[in-house]
Write a protein that holds these residues in place. Structure first.
Motif, PDB file in Angstrom:
ATOM      1  N   SER A 278       0.850  -1.202   0.000  1.00 40.00           N
ATOM      2  CA  SER A 278       0.000   0.000   0.000  1.00 40.00           C
ATOM      3  C   SER A 278       0.879   1.244   0.000  1.00 40.00           C
ATOM      4  O   SER A 278       2.100   1.155   0.079  1.00 40.00           O
ATOM      5  CB  SER A 278      -0.899   0.005   1.236  1.00 40.00           C
ATOM      6  N   LYS A 279       0.242   2.392  -0.071  1.00 38.18           N
ATOM      7  CA  LYS A 279       0.984   3.646  -0.116  1.00 38.18           C
ATOM      8  C   LYS A 279       1.800   3.860   1.166  1.00 38.18           C
ATOM      9  O   LYS A 279       2.876   4.429   1.145  1.00 38.18           O
ATOM     10  CB  LYS A 279      -0.015   4.791  -0.291  1.00 38.18           C
ATOM     11  N   ASN A 280       1.246   3.391   2.276  1.00 38.66           N
ATOM     12  CA  ASN A 280       1.949   3.562   3.546  1.00 38.66           C
ATOM     13  C   ASN A 280       2.917   2.422   3.853  1.00 38.66           C
ATOM     14  O   ASN A 280       3.576   2.440   4.893  1.00 38.66           O
ATOM     15  CB  ASN A 280       0.936   3.687   4.682  1.00 38.66           C
ATOM     16  N   TYR A 284       7.260   1.302  -0.142  1.00 42.07           N
ATOM     17  CA  TYR A 284       6.572   2.212  -1.057  1.00 42.07           C
ATOM     18  C   TYR A 284       6.736   3.647  -0.569  1.00 42.07           C
ATOM     19  O   TYR A 284       7.116   4.545  -1.323  1.00 42.07           O
ATOM     20  CB  TYR A 284       5.089   1.847  -1.202  1.00 42.07           C
TER      21      TYR A 284
ATOM     22  N   LEU B  82      -0.950  10.369   2.525  1.00 41.85           N
ATOM     23  CA  LEU B  82      -0.676   9.085   3.181  1.00 41.85           C
ATOM     24  C   LEU B  82      -1.770   8.732   4.180  1.00 41.85           C
ATOM     25  O   LEU B  82      -2.192   7.568   4.285  1.00 41.85           O
ATOM     26  CB  LEU B  82       0.683   9.129   3.892  1.00 41.85           C
ATOM     27  N   SER B  85      -4.957   7.372   2.424  1.00 37.80           N
ATOM     28  CA  SER B  85      -4.771   5.991   1.995  1.00 37.80           C
ATOM     29  C   SER B  85      -4.835   5.045   3.197  1.00 37.80           C
ATOM     30  O   SER B  85      -5.454   3.979   3.151  1.00 37.80           O
ATOM     31  CB  SER B  85      -3.416   5.884   1.282  1.00 37.80           C
ATOM     32  N   ASP B  89      -7.259   1.778   4.035  1.00 35.11           N
ATOM     33  CA  ASP B  89      -6.638   0.482   4.333  1.00 35.11           C
ATOM     34  C   ASP B  89      -7.097  -0.066   5.682  1.00 35.11           C
ATOM     35  O   ASP B  89      -7.331  -1.259   5.827  1.00 35.11           O
ATOM     36  CB  ASP B  89      -5.109   0.607   4.328  1.00 35.11           C
TER      37      ASP B  89
END
Lengths: 423, 451
Positions: A278-280, A284, B82, B85, B89
């Motif tokens: 994921s982006k976090n 990444y 961030l 996102s 998630d």
């Protein structure tokens, strides 16, 4: 989660064929899915790729079904069909309007029991050309397309059955004879070496009757022996440099890990998500988002019946060095060990995985294939909840342990670099 | 059990299938929500479709709308990029944004229990995006690198070059959604902000919600979250003119390729044309399936390729017909010969048997087009985007069934033009020129993209 508790009935025909039935009346479709317990791992060097070529031959007709008719009948019924080959198994599947279930079972039975009379040189020559083109289209002519082959051939030692690609080496694909193909069928394509899942809008008793009718009197060949694969270790780190028609440099780092459903398998999946899912995710965020030294990064645990490996892949931004990316990758892995894992990171991964289990229940093909997959690896088709629990029970300590146990070992480093740069 | 295995089993009686039906909720700001209730699984899928695709890109700034779609979720409301996102998630919600020629689509799939929170995040993206320069610059660098990377991809090169050559630069659909390399540098944050202001508003969008939620509850939540989204009016008008530079072969040089990516085709009538169903049946026989003529010829008879087929490709305001395949480079000439043979041949019509096969296949496959929430949602989205009748899916089977052989054969004569074919080949120039010396498929040119 009760939703993941799938009811099923499993039994064996007298010829050894395992049958798994699952009723699901959400939509008037039925999925037929057969796993033959043979994949490229059962091949010999010099004839690599034959399991996959054989999968193609299974669509070329059988004694009572002429060439192209299998496809024609399923498409005429409004169904879809395909097959796929991996290291461990070959699967064949149809999804049809439920009133055409008998048609699908008849077709599958005919090629399980009566393939050889329909086999001829012309069909073999044709499919050899098709498969050769498949190899070119999917691997040789794709940017970075040979990466998987380069990784596994160097990672697994020469006697390990994962040390050649399932598609087969180019020179081997052209070498198959009719004897190779019929020998392969006789050895591996037998009801006793297969399991049949029928899932969807079906009546259990009626389905049992039809299955018995079409598959019941197919003779079983000798039992296939389990492959004996000696354990081995990668003794030293190796770097491979491969030139390709690509614009950007890419690095692959790969460690040997664990087999499918082994103790650490799910933990390694979670680790891959923590690093690049994921982006976090650590890599990444660092490589792509903050430092912008990489265009993309991914990580995955591959695992099969006879082995597994964990791989990190990153593509360098123009002008950035793979060396810098590599040291950043190792720094981030080290950080997990030294700084530890936040609860929110773990929660992020686990919630994503939980959702994806539920989402997957929308598709009958996926359900049918998973019943076979769980039956193959765990001898229990209804393992959806068990499987999810493997992920939900992973703790921070286990993740740090798999880093110490695997990611500190020797590895294969593959760098794919531009052959000729377009300005 | 003794029986004759050569007898094809006949089907049992067909099971009933009802097309999922939508209900409409309208908000005061003009936003329309199409709701399909499904409660077999605790899942909700939401798709927002905004009339804001790359066809609206300014002529010297191709790539603007895709870049907008990349920036729009880089921070919204109280969350930075961030954090936003992370919020999705943590809910286990899969969220994605996709830009195509006609639309920007924002989609999430979530478990029922997390629907409210996920919708709240989506609403922030729609109504309070940050569109900050730092995020914009990062995404811009990302797409610049992506475009450089795509020069390696033969499939992408073939599609993009073919569309560009076929349509010419007066047709906004001729440009790649991702933009062109020398335009991206010109795009500034201001362009993104202006495009956002001029296109991203409720009466220029619609929402589809498919899954386990009641209409009343949904209506309440949508009003709470999205009624503050400000109305606007659309000022852009699309101009579209096609190039008619026909029967030429363009080579896109890709040195050392072991295969040739082939695209051949020409303009076609649009999605709302009267003979749509006839065209669909025609293509099912010609190249729409594994057992269609083109694949059986190129793959199963000659072994030139792993797969080949044809399509009528429909955009909202434009359509074209094309044949696609990739073949071993030495077989390029032979493959083209067979493709042209099939195109010429189909103009002689299809047989009654082929038509019945196509009808049977399409009609019986119909229920499986509604198997997953994604299927259901994208089918409905297509109906709305193309402005198809409300009862389109209800009457679909009847519409397919009622096309007579004559209409399909008429559609072949009126929609397939072998002498108007533009051919694009991506492969090794030297090997291709040698095979195409005779100009059999049209004058051969080397294509240099404008960059």
């Amino acid at each position: 989660m009760e939703l993941l508790n799938l009811k099923y009935e499993k039994y064996k025909l007298s010829n050894g064929l395992e049958v798994i039935l699952h009723q699901n009346k959400n939509i008037p479709l039925t999925a037929v899915n057969i796993w033959y317990k043979v994949g490229s791992a059962q091949e010999k060097r010099g004839k690599t790729g034959i399991a996959h070529l054989f999968e193609h031959m299974m669509f070329q007709g059988s004694e009572h079904v002429a060439k192209e008719i299998h496809f024609r009948l399923i498409q005429e019924a409004g169904g879809s069909l395909n097959g796929s080959t991996s290291f461990d198994r070959t699967n064949y599947y149809e999804k049809v309007p439920s009133n055409f279930l008998e048609l699908a079972l008849w077709l599958e039975a005919d090629r399980m029991g009566f393939l050889l009379p329909a086999l001829d040189q012309e069909k073999l020559d044709n499919q050899t050309k098709v498969v050769y083109n498949e190899r070119m289209e999917r691997y040789d002519n794709q940017p970075y397309g040979l990466a998987w082959e380069l990784l596994i051939t160097n990672l697994y030692n020469k006697s390990h059955p994962y040390s050649w690609p399932t598609i087969g080496f180019a020179e081997d694909i052209k070498s198959y004879t009719l004897e190779d193909v019929s020998g392969f069928f006789k050895k591996f394509y037998s009801p006793g070496n297969a399991s049949l899942v029928v899932a969807g809008n079906l009546e259990i008793d009626k389905t049992k009757f039809i299955v018995e009718k079409y598959f019941g009197d197919i003779k079983s060949n000798n039992k296939v022996n389990h492959l004996d694969v000696p354990t081995f270790e990668l003794n030293e780190t190796k770097t491979i440099i491969h030139k390709d028609t690509v614009q950007l440099e890419r690095i692959y780092i790969s460690w040997l890990t664990q087999k499918a459903f082994d103790k650490d398998d799910a933990t390694l999946d979670i680790l891959s998500d923590l690093l690049a899912g994921s982006k976090n995710a650590r890599l990444y965020k660092s490589l792509v988002f903050e430092k912008e030294i990489a265009q993309d990064v991914s990580a995955f645990q591959f695992s099969g019946k006879y082995g597994g490996h964990f791989t990190i892949v990153a593509t360098a931004k123009p002008g950035k060095s793979l060396e810098e990316i590599k040291s950043e990758i190792f720094r981030e892995i080290d950080n997990i060990k030294t700084i530890g894992i936040k609860s929110s990171e773990l929660k992020r991964s686990k919630n994503g995985i939980k959702s994806s289990f539920v989402f997957s229940l929308q598709n009958l093909d996926t359900i049918a294939d998973h019943l076979n997959l769980y039956n193959f690896y765990l001898d229990e088709p209804n393992s959806f909840a068990f499987d999810l629990n493997r992920y939900e029970s992973v703790g921070k300590e286990e993740i740090i342990k798999v880093i110490s146990n695997y990611l500190t070992n020797s590895f294969i480093e593959l760098r794919i670099i531009p052959k000729n740069k377009i300005s | 059990m003794k029986f004759d295995r050569s007898i094809i089993p006949s089907p049992s009686p067909v099971s009933l299938f009802n097309v999922p039906e939508e209900e409409i909720i309208k908000l005061d700001n003009g936003l329309q929500i199409f709701h399909i209730k499904k409660s077999e699984l605790p899942i909700v899928l939401v798709k927002v479709v905004i009339n804001a695709g790359s066809k609206y890109d300014p002529s010297d700034k191709k790539g603007t709308f895709n870049l907008l779609s990349m920036c729009i979720d880089e921070g919204a409301g109280e969350f930075n990029s961030l954090e936003l996102s992370e919020q999705f998630d943590l809910l286990g919600t899969s969220f994605s944004i996709h830009c195509n020629s006609d639309n920007i689509q924002l989609t999430f799939q979530t478990l029922k229990e997390n629907f409210n929170k996920s919708l709240d995040l989506l609403s922030k993206i729609l109504t309070e995006p940050h569109l900050k320069n730092e995020d914009f610059e990062r995404e811009k660098r990302k797409i610049q690198t992506r475009l450089q990377q795509l020069k390696d991809d033969p499939d992408y090169l073939a599609n993009v070059s073919f569309e560009s050559i076929l349509m010419g630069n007066q047709n906004p659909y001729s440009f790649p959604v991702l933009g062109v390399e020398n335009n991206i540098e010109q795009i500034m944050l201001e362009d993104i902000i202006v495009s956002h202001k001029n296109f991203i508003f409720p009466n220029n969008a619609f929402v589809i919600v498919t899954g386990d939620i009641d209409k009343n509850e949904l209506s309440y939540i949508l009003n709470k979250n999205l009624s503050g989204w400000q109305k606007n009016s659309l000022i852009n008008k699309l101009k579209l003119e096609n190039k008619n530079d026909i029967h030429k072969v363009y080579i896109v040089d890709k040195k050392d390729s072991v295969q040739t990516e082939i695209r051949v085709g020409h303009h076609s009538s649009d999605r709302n044309s009267k003979d749509y169903f006839a065209k669909h049946l025609l293509n099912t026989t010609l190249g729409g399936q594994f057992t269609s003529r083109i694949n059986l010829n190129l793959r199963e008879k000659h072994g030139f390729t792993y797969g080949a087929g044809s399509n009528f490709n429909y955009y909202k305001d434009y359509a074209y017909f094309s044949v696609y395949t990739s073949v071993g480079i030495d077989e390029t000439y032979n493959a083209l010969k067979e493709i042209f043979h099939e195109l010429n041949n189909i103009r002689n019509g299809v047989t009654e048997e082929e038509l019945n096969f196509a009808k049977s296949s399409i009609i019986r496959k119909f229920p499986s087009n509604f198997e997953t929430y994604k299927h259901i949602t994208s089918n409905l989205a297509g109906k709305i985007i193309f402005g198809l009748p409300d009862d389109y899916f209800k009457r679909y089977i009847e519409n397919i069934n009622s096309v007579p052989l004559n209409d399909v054969n008429k559609a072949a004569a009126e929609n397939i033009f072998p002498d108007q074919i533009t051919t694009v080949l991506v492969g090794d120039k030297d090997k291709l020129l040698e095979q195409l010396k005779s100009n059999k498929f049209g004058e051969v040119k080397i294509y240099e993209s404008e960059e």
